[in-house]
Design a protein around this motif. Structure first.
Motif, mmCIF file in Angstrom:
data_model
loop_
_atom_site.group_PDB
_atom_site.id
_atom_site.type_symbol
_atom_site.label_atom_id
_atom_site.label_comp_id
_atom_site.label_asym_id
_atom_site.label_seq_id
_atom_site.Cartn_x
_atom_site.Cartn_y
_atom_site.Cartn_z
ATOM 1 N N CYS A 155 38.815 54.686 45.546
ATOM 2 C CA CYS A 155 37.858 53.941 44.719
ATOM 3 C C CYS A 155 38.358 53.940 43.274
ATOM 4 N N ARG A 160 36.126 50.796 38.442
ATOM 5 C CA ARG A 160 35.431 49.509 38.465
ATOM 6 C C ARG A 160 34.707 49.287 39.809
ATOM 7 N N SER A 161 35.399 49.595 40.901
ATOM 8 C CA SER A 161 34.760 49.376 42.211
ATOM 9 C C SER A 161 33.590 50.348 42.424
ATOM 10 N N ARG A 182 30.525 49.147 40.616
ATOM 11 C CA ARG A 182 29.768 48.135 41.347
ATOM 12 C C ARG A 182 28.871 48.773 42.413
ATOM 13 N N GLY A 190 26.063 51.095 40.408
ATOM 14 C CA GLY A 190 25.177 50.457 39.432
ATOM 15 C C GLY A 190 25.348 51.007 38.034
ATOM 16 N N THR A 213 27.590 51.181 34.719
ATOM 17 C CA THR A 213 28.634 50.311 34.160
ATOM 18 C C THR A 213 29.968 51.049 34.126
ATOM 19 N N ALA A 214 31.064 50.292 34.291
ATOM 20 C CA ALA A 214 32.406 50.886 34.345
ATOM 21 C C ALA A 214 32.732 51.629 33.063
ATOM 22 N N THR A 261 26.044 57.698 46.092
ATOM 23 C CA THR A 261 27.064 56.668 46.282
ATOM 24 C C THR A 261 28.275 57.220 47.023
#
Length: 420
Positions: free
Chosen positions: A20, A23-24, A27, A30, A32-33, A59
């Motif tokens: 991972c 950035r992925s 997503r 939830g 922010t990167a 997650t």
């Protein structure tokens, strides 16, 4: 700082294992990167909130409370405990049963005793939300670390711990009462009413009649002072806010005389017992009684009627028995206490109540269903008196059976230290 760095390394490791990118994962989670990148930066530490810890764990398909043992360090990343991280984390530890993590944070927090205010605040929040048991470690923390012995929060903490400790073990109840008793008069006034009520009730269940007298004498001073102030405000047409208590105010007033009369009764001072019964037999004279208080006035009138019969019987007046039996039939909740009185009187004055016991046999057989301590205390005394009564009438088998039941109940209640 070891735990702080270890959390970030562990999260990065999990991301790598799942292939991972920041950035992925952003997503999926939830978060922010850019913010996620800041949170996972080992060079420039930005504290992670417990909410984001839970989001990250979910997650990554990790269990709830993942890495909480490391998150303890996160609460102190800036040196002093940070309220916005500490309080949510402690509440989550309570929710998930992470008691060791909770105790670790509390121990670290109270290296600075000014943090005791926050600990007490969390305890009260838990208590007000119905989580009395979960609040216990926080109140214990206050009790162990409060430096001002006359502080209100110390007294309240002792009171909360006393209430939380009360259960179906008489010896533990006794220990809890001894621990709380020195703080009884340091409580806010509304807590004093319920504190004295529970303290007196504990001594009653233990048959500690001298203690009962001591507490109700103090209790009455408090109750009368509250009532005098209430009358003064009513006469001056000033608003009189009711105290927030578990029972209507008139209950506490009548209860002090009720328990005093019982203490005199147990000491065989029957004239004094009668006099104190008269003090609560009619409380309708009290000012400012609402509907709930008036119902309590009627309850005390009922109790006074039954307790007058009780004293008459213990004095040997068998002539009241028919009226008393009728009273018990009309008021089934009083049957256990009433039959106990009849047995005590029969044993003391050597007469038979076989027909009465037979008449109430069905009610007697149904007493095992209740577990509250006062009921079980009455059951214990009833079985004790019934054993004596059977032996006196040479019913050895029945007497032994009652004795064994009494011993079994005594063991269940841890009742070795009480005396009749």
């Amino acid at each position: 700082m070891e735990g702080v760095i270890a959390i970030r390394l562990e999260i990065r490791k999990c991301l790598q294992e799942r292939k991972c990118t920041i950035r992925s994962f952003a997503r999926l989670s939830g978060i922010t990167a850019s913010y996620l990148s800041q949170l996972l930066n080992i060079e420039r530490i930005k504290p992670i909130s417990v909410r984001y810890m839970d989001v990250i764990a979910k997650t990554l398909d990790q269990p709830e409370g993942w890495l909480y043992e490391l998150y303890v360090d996160e609460c102190f990343v800036t040196g002093n405990p940070h309220r916005s991280r500490v309080k949510p984390f402690l509440l989550r530890c309570v929710e998930l049963g992470k008691i060791d993590n909770l105790k670790s944070v509390l121990s670290r927090m109270l290296e600075d005793l000014s943090e005791i205010e926050l600990v007490f605040e969390i305890a009260e929040e838990l208590h007000s939300n119905g989580k009395q048991k979960e609040a216990v470690p926080f109140y214990e923390c206050v009790v162990e670390n409060e430096k001002y012995q006359h502080s209100e929060r110390l007294a309240i903490s002792h009171y909360r711990l006393f209430r939380a400790a009360l259960g179906d073990d008489l010896e533990k109840n006794r220990e809890a009462a001894i621990r709380f008793a020195p703080f009884r008069d340091r409580l806010p006034i509304n807590y004093q009413l319920d504190g004295y009520y529970k303290l007196t009730g504990t001594s009653f269940n233990l048959h500690k009649w001298e203690e009962v007298e001591t507490y109700v004498d103090e209790f009455r001073v408090v109750v009368k002072a509250i009532y005098s102030e209430k009358v003064r405000r009513l006469e001056n047409k000033k608003k009189c806010e009711p105290l927030v208590t578990e029972r209507p105010f008139v209950f506490y007033y009548g209860y002090t005389y009720l328990m005093k009369s019982i203490a005199f009764q147990k000491k065989e001072q029957y004239e004094e017992a009668k006099k104190h019964i008269s003090y609560y037999a009619d409380l309708s004279w009290m000012q400012g009684l609402d509907e709930e208080n008036l119902k309590q006035v009627q309850q005390f009138k009922l109790w006074a009627e039954g307790n007058n019969f009780t004293v008459d019987l213990l004095m040997g007046n068998k002539g009241v028995i028919p009226k008393y039996v009728q009273y018990l039939k009309e008021h089934p909740k009083e049957i256990l206490a009433g039959l106990l009185t009849l047995l005590e009187s029969a044993n003391k004055h050597e007469f038979s109540i076989d027909e009465i016991l037979e008449d109430f046999r069905e009610q007697i057989s149904g007493w095992d269903g209740r577990n509250d301590m006062t009921h079980r205390t009455y059951c214990f005394s009833f079985l004790h008196e019934l054993a004596i009564y059977n032996f006196r009438h040479l019913r050895i088998h029945q007497g032994l059976n009652c004795t064994l039941q009494c011993l079994n109940l005594s063991l269940n209640m841890n009742n070795g230290g009480t005396s009749k």
